[in-house]
Structures are given as C-alpha cells and as structure tokens.
Design a protein around this motif. Structure first.
Motif, PDB file in Angstrom:
ATOM      1  N   ALA A  85       0.811  -1.216   0.000  1.00  0.00           N
ATOM      2  CA  ALA A  85       0.000   0.000   0.000  1.00  0.00           C
ATOM      3  C   ALA A  85       0.846   1.268   0.000  1.00  0.00           C
ATOM      4  O   ALA A  85       0.438   2.295  -0.539  1.00  0.00           O
ATOM      5  CB  ALA A  85      -0.935   0.004   1.206  1.00  0.00           C
ATOM      6  N   GLN A  86       2.014   1.195   0.618  1.00  0.00           N
ATOM      7  CA  GLN A  86       2.877   2.372   0.717  1.00  0.00           C
ATOM      8  C   GLN A  86       4.293   1.890   0.955  1.00  0.00           C
ATOM      9  O   GLN A  86       4.504   0.887   1.640  1.00  0.00           O
ATOM     10  CB  GLN A  86       2.413   3.232   1.889  1.00  0.00           C
ATOM     11  CG  GLN A  86       3.198   4.492   2.095  1.00  0.00           C
ATOM     12  CD  GLN A  86       2.671   5.290   3.287  1.00  0.00           C
ATOM     13  OE1 GLN A  86       1.633   4.979   3.868  1.00  0.00           O
ATOM     14  NE2 GLN A  86       3.399   6.312   3.671  1.00  0.00           N
ATOM     15  N   ALA A  87       5.265   2.604   0.400  1.00  0.00           N
ATOM     16  CA  ALA A  87       6.652   2.199   0.599  1.00  0.00           C
ATOM     17  C   ALA A  87       7.600   3.377   0.424  1.00  0.00           C
ATOM     18  O   ALA A  87       7.303   4.341  -0.278  1.00  0.00           O
ATOM     19  CB  ALA A  87       7.038   1.097  -0.375  1.00  0.00           C
ATOM     20  N   GLU A  88       8.720   3.255   1.101  1.00  0.00           N
ATOM     21  CA  GLU A  88       9.822   4.192   0.885  1.00  0.00           C
ATOM     22  C   GLU A  88      11.112   3.408   1.042  1.00  0.00           C
ATOM     23  O   GLU A  88      11.172   2.412   1.763  1.00  0.00           O
ATOM     24  CB  GLU A  88       9.757   5.369   1.846  1.00  0.00           C
ATOM     25  CG  GLU A  88       9.867   5.006   3.310  1.00  0.00           C
ATOM     26  CD  GLU A  88       9.723   6.216   4.226  1.00  0.00           C
ATOM     27  OE1 GLU A  88      10.720   6.563   4.878  1.00  0.00           O
ATOM     28  OE2 GLU A  88       8.621   6.784   4.274  1.00  0.00           O
ATOM     29  N   ILE A  89      12.118   3.850   0.325  1.00  0.00           N
ATOM     30  CA  ILE A  89      13.399   3.151   0.364  1.00  0.00           C
ATOM     31  C   ILE A  89      14.526   4.164   0.492  1.00  0.00           C
ATOM     32  O   ILE A  89      14.423   5.293  -0.008  1.00  0.00           O
ATOM     33  CB  ILE A  89      13.592   2.263  -0.886  1.00  0.00           C
ATOM     34  CG1 ILE A  89      14.782   1.320  -0.709  1.00  0.00           C
ATOM     35  CG2 ILE A  89      13.695   3.102  -2.156  1.00  0.00           C
ATOM     36  CD1 ILE A  89      14.795   0.161  -1.685  1.00  0.00           C
ATOM     37  N   ARG A  90      15.556   3.749   1.170  1.00  0.00           N
ATOM     38  CA  ARG A  90      16.762   4.573   1.279  1.00  0.00           C
ATOM     39  C   ARG A  90      17.930   3.728   0.795  1.00  0.00           C
ATOM     40  O   ARG A  90      18.213   2.660   1.349  1.00  0.00           O
ATOM     41  CB  ARG A  90      16.986   5.000   2.730  1.00  0.00           C
ATOM     42  CG  ARG A  90      18.218   5.855   2.855  1.00  0.00           C
ATOM     43  CD  ARG A  90      18.285   6.555   4.183  1.00  0.00           C
ATOM     44  NE  ARG A  90      19.515   7.323   4.203  1.00  0.00           N
ATOM     45  CZ  ARG A  90      20.309   7.404   5.247  1.00  0.00           C
ATOM     46  NH1 ARG A  90      19.971   6.820   6.371  1.00  0.00           N
ATOM     47  NH2 ARG A  90      21.415   8.112   5.182  1.00  0.00           N
ATOM     48  N   TYR A  91      18.566   4.201  -0.257  1.00  0.00           N
ATOM     49  CA  TYR A  91      19.741   3.525  -0.802  1.00  0.00           C
ATOM     50  C   TYR A  91      20.956   4.060  -0.066  1.00  0.00           C
ATOM     51  O   TYR A  91      21.280   5.236  -0.167  1.00  0.00           O
ATOM     52  CB  TYR A  91      19.835   3.775  -2.312  1.00  0.00           C
ATOM     53  CG  TYR A  91      18.616   3.289  -3.065  1.00  0.00           C
ATOM     54  CD1 TYR A  91      18.475   1.947  -3.387  1.00  0.00           C
ATOM     55  CD2 TYR A  91      17.603   4.167  -3.437  1.00  0.00           C
ATOM     56  CE1 TYR A  91      17.354   1.484  -4.074  1.00  0.00           C
ATOM     57  CE2 TYR A  91      16.488   3.720  -4.120  1.00  0.00           C
ATOM     58  CZ  TYR A  91      16.369   2.380  -4.431  1.00  0.00           C
ATOM     59  OH  TYR A  91      15.264   1.934  -5.110  1.00  0.00           O
ATOM     60  N   ARG A  92      21.624   3.219   0.684  1.00  0.00           N
ATOM     61  CA  ARG A  92      22.720   3.641   1.558  1.00  0.00           C
ATOM     62  C   ARG A  92      24.105   3.480   0.942  1.00  0.00           C
ATOM     63  O   ARG A  92      25.008   4.251   1.241  1.00  0.00           O
ATOM     64  CB  ARG A  92      22.668   2.857   2.866  1.00  0.00           C
ATOM     65  CG  ARG A  92      21.388   3.060   3.641  1.00  0.00           C
ATOM     66  CD  ARG A  92      21.379   2.154   4.876  1.00  0.00           C
ATOM     67  NE  ARG A  92      20.213   2.389   5.688  1.00  0.00           N
ATOM     68  CZ  ARG A  92      20.123   3.320   6.628  1.00  0.00           C
ATOM     69  NH1 ARG A  92      21.128   4.117   6.855  1.00  0.00           N
ATOM     70  NH2 ARG A  92      19.019   3.453   7.318  1.00  0.00           N
ATOM     71  N   ALA A  93      24.286   2.434   0.156  1.00  0.00           N
ATOM     72  CA  ALA A  93      25.606   2.151  -0.418  1.00  0.00           C
ATOM     73  C   ALA A  93      25.418   1.323  -1.683  1.00  0.00           C
ATOM     74  O   ALA A  93      24.407   0.624  -1.822  1.00  0.00           O
ATOM     75  CB  ALA A  93      26.463   1.374   0.590  1.00  0.00           C
ATOM     76  N   PRO A  94      26.375   1.383  -2.613  1.00  0.00           N
ATOM     77  CA  PRO A  94      26.289   0.548  -3.810  1.00  0.00           C
ATOM     78  C   PRO A  94      26.270  -0.931  -3.414  1.00  0.00           C
ATOM     79  O   PRO A  94      26.939  -1.337  -2.460  1.00  0.00           O
ATOM     80  CB  PRO A  94      27.559   0.883  -4.587  1.00  0.00           C
ATOM     81  CG  PRO A  94      28.048   2.172  -4.023  1.00  0.00           C
ATOM     82  CD  PRO A  94      27.570   2.221  -2.600  1.00  0.00           C
ATOM     83  N   VAL A  95      25.496  -1.707  -4.156  1.00  0.00           N
ATOM     84  CA  VAL A  95      25.383  -3.143  -3.877  1.00  0.00           C
ATOM     85  C   VAL A  95      26.255  -3.890  -4.874  1.00  0.00           C
ATOM     86  O   VAL A  95      26.045  -3.810  -6.085  1.00  0.00           O
ATOM     87  CB  VAL A  95      23.915  -3.604  -3.989  1.00  0.00           C
ATOM     88  CG1 VAL A  95      23.807  -5.101  -3.728  1.00  0.00           C
ATOM     89  CG2 VAL A  95      23.038  -2.827  -3.011  1.00  0.00           C
ATOM     90  N   THR A  96      27.240  -4.601  -4.340  1.00  0.00           N
ATOM     91  CA  THR A  96      28.143  -5.401  -5.156  1.00  0.00           C
ATOM     92  C   THR A  96      28.136  -6.833  -4.623  1.00  0.00           C
ATOM     93  O   THR A  96      27.661  -7.092  -3.528  1.00  0.00           O
ATOM     94  CB  THR A  96      29.578  -4.848  -5.088  1.00  0.00           C
ATOM     95  OG1 THR A  96      30.031  -4.891  -3.726  1.00  0.00           O
ATOM     96  CG2 THR A  96      29.633  -3.403  -5.594  1.00  0.00           C
ATOM     97  N   ALA A  97      28.661  -7.739  -5.409  1.00  0.00           N
ATOM     98  CA  ALA A  97      28.760  -9.134  -4.972  1.00  0.00           C
ATOM     99  C   ALA A  97      29.842  -9.830  -5.774  1.00  0.00           C
ATOM    100  O   ALA A  97      30.154  -9.436  -6.902  1.00  0.00           O
ATOM    101  CB  ALA A  97      27.427  -9.856  -5.161  1.00  0.00           C
ATOM    102  N   ASN A  98      30.402 -10.869  -5.184  1.00  0.00           N
ATOM    103  CA  ASN A  98      31.339 -11.729  -5.892  1.00  0.00           C
ATOM    104  C   ASN A  98      30.531 -12.740  -6.703  1.00  0.00           C
ATOM    105  O   ASN A  98      29.381 -13.028  -6.366  1.00  0.00           O
ATOM    106  CB  ASN A  98      32.242 -12.464  -4.891  1.00  0.00           C
ATOM    107  CG  ASN A  98      33.097 -11.505  -4.100  1.00  0.00           C
ATOM    108  OD1 ASN A  98      33.625 -10.539  -4.646  1.00  0.00           O
ATOM    109  ND2 ASN A  98      33.230 -11.750  -2.805  1.00  0.00           N
ATOM    110  N   PRO A  99      31.112 -13.310  -7.758  1.00  0.00           N
ATOM    111  CA  PRO A  99      30.393 -14.330  -8.535  1.00  0.00           C
ATOM    112  C   PRO A  99      29.897 -15.450  -7.610  1.00  0.00           C
ATOM    113  O   PRO A  99      30.634 -15.930  -6.754  1.00  0.00           O
ATOM    114  CB  PRO A  99      31.436 -14.841  -9.519  1.00  0.00           C
ATOM    115  CG  PRO A  99      32.401 -13.709  -9.655  1.00  0.00           C
ATOM    116  CD  PRO A  99      32.436 -13.043  -8.301  1.00  0.00           C
ATOM    117  N   GLY A 100      28.651 -15.821  -7.781  1.00  0.00           N
ATOM    118  CA  GLY A 100      28.081 -16.896  -6.976  1.00  0.00           C
ATOM    119  C   GLY A 100      27.498 -16.451  -5.647  1.00  0.00           C
ATOM    120  O   GLY A 100      26.777 -17.191  -4.994  1.00  0.00           O
TER     121      GLY A 100
END
Length: 156
Positions: A85-100
């Motif tokens: 019904a309602q949402a908010e988001i805060r992006y804090r840091a870049p999202v990275t990952a190693n393969p797998g």
C-alpha cells in the motif's frame, strides 16, 4: 506444511505470477517463523556501474516483505490478498557481490495478529526490510502491506 515446502510454494508463486522475479533469480532462502531472508544474484540485476540496479533492489525488498506476510498467513491458516500500500526506500551504499554470492534481503515479523483476516477484516502490517551485501546494510525499505480477506465468489 513444512518450512522448506512453504518456501518452494512461495518461490513458485512469485515466479509464476511475477515473471520478473524469475528473471532476477529471486528466491526464498530461510524462514524461522520470525525472520525471513530472500536472495538474488547480482548478474541479472546489474546496472552500468556494475552494481545492483535500484529497481532490482526495490523489487527484492518488496517481495521480501510480501513473502513474510504470505508465510505468516500460511502458518496462521488464514488467507488474504496481499498488496503493497505504501513504501519508501533509502539507498545507503552501492550493492556489489562476488560471482556466486547472493544479495540478501532480510525482514523480521513485528508480531502483528492475523486474526482479523479470519473475521473478514483486513490486516495492515508495517515491515522494515534491509538489503545486505558484504556485511553492509546497503538499503533500508519500509513497506506497509495490506491483506484483504479473500472473497468467496458469489453465484448469480
């Protein structure tokens, strides 16, 4: 129904009704009755900066919260149509990952009673989802989900 079969049923529901969830590789990881974790690989969710696309982060968090309410309904033996019904988001840091490695969204159940659903009334739940990568909380999502009692079809 056991927790692993509930998680598989949830994954099938997502992938069968929200096709982008299958493309994104979103899958339930663990559920202990209180905490729910959902994962997705970086590769199908990558942007031009080689980090996770903001829309993928939002989708992963949205489904994590939706899935928590769905799982709680299954455990309580009640059913309802769940919507965000309602949402908010805060992006804090870049999202990275190693393969797998999976990017992980986590949510805890706030202890809301689902009894109103069995009485024909809606339930409103505020859920806080966090998105984690490399031990760092990269995004915080606050969603208000509403579950309406399922209506029996009327015969004319």
């Amino acid at each position: 129904m056991s927790e692993p079969s509930l998680l598989k049923q949830l994954e099938n529901t997502w992938h069968g009704t929200i096709p982008v969830s299958a493309f994104m590789g979103i899958r339930p990881l663990t559920f202990d009755g209180t905490e729910f974790r959902v994962g997705a690989p970086l590769a199908p969710n990558i942007n031009l900066h080689q980090t996770m696309f903001a829309g993928s982060i939002y989708t992963l968090c949205t489904l994590c919260g939706w899935g928590m309410l769905w799982l709680q309904q299954q455990r309580a033996g009640v059913s309802g149509d769940i919507v965000l019904a309602q949402a908010e988001i805060r992006y804090r840091a870049p999202v990275t990952a190693n393969p797998g490695e999976l990017i992980e969204a986590r949510v805890s159940w706030p202890g809301v009673s689902l009894t109103p659903l069995s009485e024909g009334r809606r339930v409103k739940v505020r859920l806080e989802v966090e998105l984690w990568s490399h031990g760092l909380c990269c995004a915080s999502f606050l969603g208000v989900y509403v579950s309406q009692p399922k209506q029996e079809p009327t015969l004319s």
